[in-house]
Design a protein around this motif. Structure first.
Motif: not given
Length: 384
Positions: A174-178, A205-206, A210-213
């Motif tokens: 789920x790192x890849x969500x960004x 959004x990026x 990125x920060x959240x995921x």
């Protein structure tokens, strides 16, 4: 949960990969090797054929005019976009529907296995196998940082075939969500939309995703896997105390008969998930260090890239004050060219030629303020 992939592994392929899997102690690799290779092959086809074909038709004035370096980057970003959308959707679905996964304790999270988690693991390993060969082939373009990322990620997901931390395959993918927003940001630059409102919204959004995921979710899940690995490193001590409380000694011999029913229910409930578990054995130190070392490297790169992303987005969008400062420097340079000193001083940057640099995903575009030499030459000719 069984592997939901509709195609079974071909027996010939299973037979061919089994000796290597046994040598590397990757017990579940043979039953997922077809998914891994199919994923890697799909990404290669998208990069080498599908992306160039569609890009020339959808962007006829942009893609064909790009230099080779940028076309390679373009095709790689297309693959990254497709992969991140597909694998994240599959991972979220598995996390929602896999009931066995939801009830796992630390032993199951370290040594347990479900077919659904194995499928996600195979898709991820296939992508990073393809990514590794791309980074090696175009090392001058992508650099050692992305090569290190590909190696570390491939190691992390390949170790899951022992099985080892198979539970965490959907978690860390789920790192890849960004990634979709990172790819969109890059495409906006190539489509001459740098500084546009769509890029601005996408940039917000990026950074948020990125920060959240990667930083929040990734760091939290890394701490969880560190805790589980610590428990696995001390398996015998933990198992001994648990077995004593349940009525067994560390070897499983009965010491208190009243503890048998509860213990048997627990064992039967975990039989499917733990069928590859190396019973009554501490986790090898090298295995923990290899996995955790790769995980630390990936997290370090994520924090480094987040800082670089903030710098890159800021370069795309200047504040009014920064625009005014940039305009003042240009006017000052023009005044110096004409031989006029403003406020009795000469700006060194203007006198030497203002250098503007913009870094876009590893590509540096430099342009010097033009016209100084030409105007000075014209002035000398007029004096002559």
């Amino acid at each position: 949960m069984h592997d939901p992939f509709p195609i079974a592994p071909p027996p010939q392929l299973v037979k061919a990969i089994t000796p290597l899997a046994e040598f590397l102690s990757l017990s579940t690799l043979p039953i997922h090797i077809h998914e891994l290779l199919l994923a890697a092959l799909s990404y290669h086809i998208i990069c080498a054929y599908v992306s160039p074909f569609l890009s020339r038709r959808l962007f006829p004035s942009v893609y064909p005019s790009l230099p080779l370096r940028s076309r390679v980057n373009w095709d790689v970003h297309v693959v990254s976009l497709v992969q991140s959308v597909v694998v994240c959707a599959a991972a979220i679905w598995v996390m929602m529907v896999d009931e066995e996964r939801k009830s796992m304790g630390w032993e199951e999270r370290i040594w347990g296995y479900t077919g659904a988690d194995g499928m996600i693991q195979a898709f991820a390993a296939g992508y990073f196998l393809w990514d590794l060969q791309i980074c090696l082939r175009y090392l001058s373009i992508f650099g050692p940082g992305l090569l290190m990322h590909a190696v570390a990620a491939l190691i992390v997901f390949s170790l899951g075939f022992r099985p080892f931390v198979n539970y965490y395959a959907p978690t860390f993918i789920l790192y890849e969500l960004s990634s979709p927003f990172l790819n969109f940001h890059w495409f906006f630059d190539k489509l001459q939309m740098t500084g546009s409102k769509p890029q601005w919204y996408n940039g917000i959004i990026l950074l948020a995703s990125f920060f959240c995921c990667r930083l929040l979710w990734g760091t939290y899940q890394s701490l969880r896997v560190y805790q589980d690995c610590w428990a696995a490193l001390h398996f015998l001590e933990t198992h001994a105390s648990s077995a004593a409380a349940a009525g067994l000694d560390v070897t499983g011999r009965i010491t208190h008969p009243e503890g048998i029913p509860e213990l048997m229910d627990s064992i039967e409930g975990r039989a499917g998930v733990m069928k590859y578990h190396p019973h009554q054995e501490n986790m090898p130190l090298w295995l923990g260090l290899t996995y955790l070392g790769s995980n630390v490297m990936l997290n370090t790169l994520n924090f480094y890239w987040f800082g670089k992303m903030i710098e890159t987005v800021k370069k795309r969008f200047r504040t009014p004050k920064e625009n005014a400062d940039a305009k003042e420097k240009i006017e000052l340079a023009d005044a110096v060219v004409e031989g006029v000193e403003l406020d009795g001083r000469i700006d060194d940057d203007a006198a030497n030629g203002h250098l503007m640099e913009e870094e876009i995903d590893g590509e540096t575009k430099s342009g010097k303020a033009s016209g100084l030499e030409k105007v000075n030459s014209d002035a000398r000719r007029r004096r002559l």
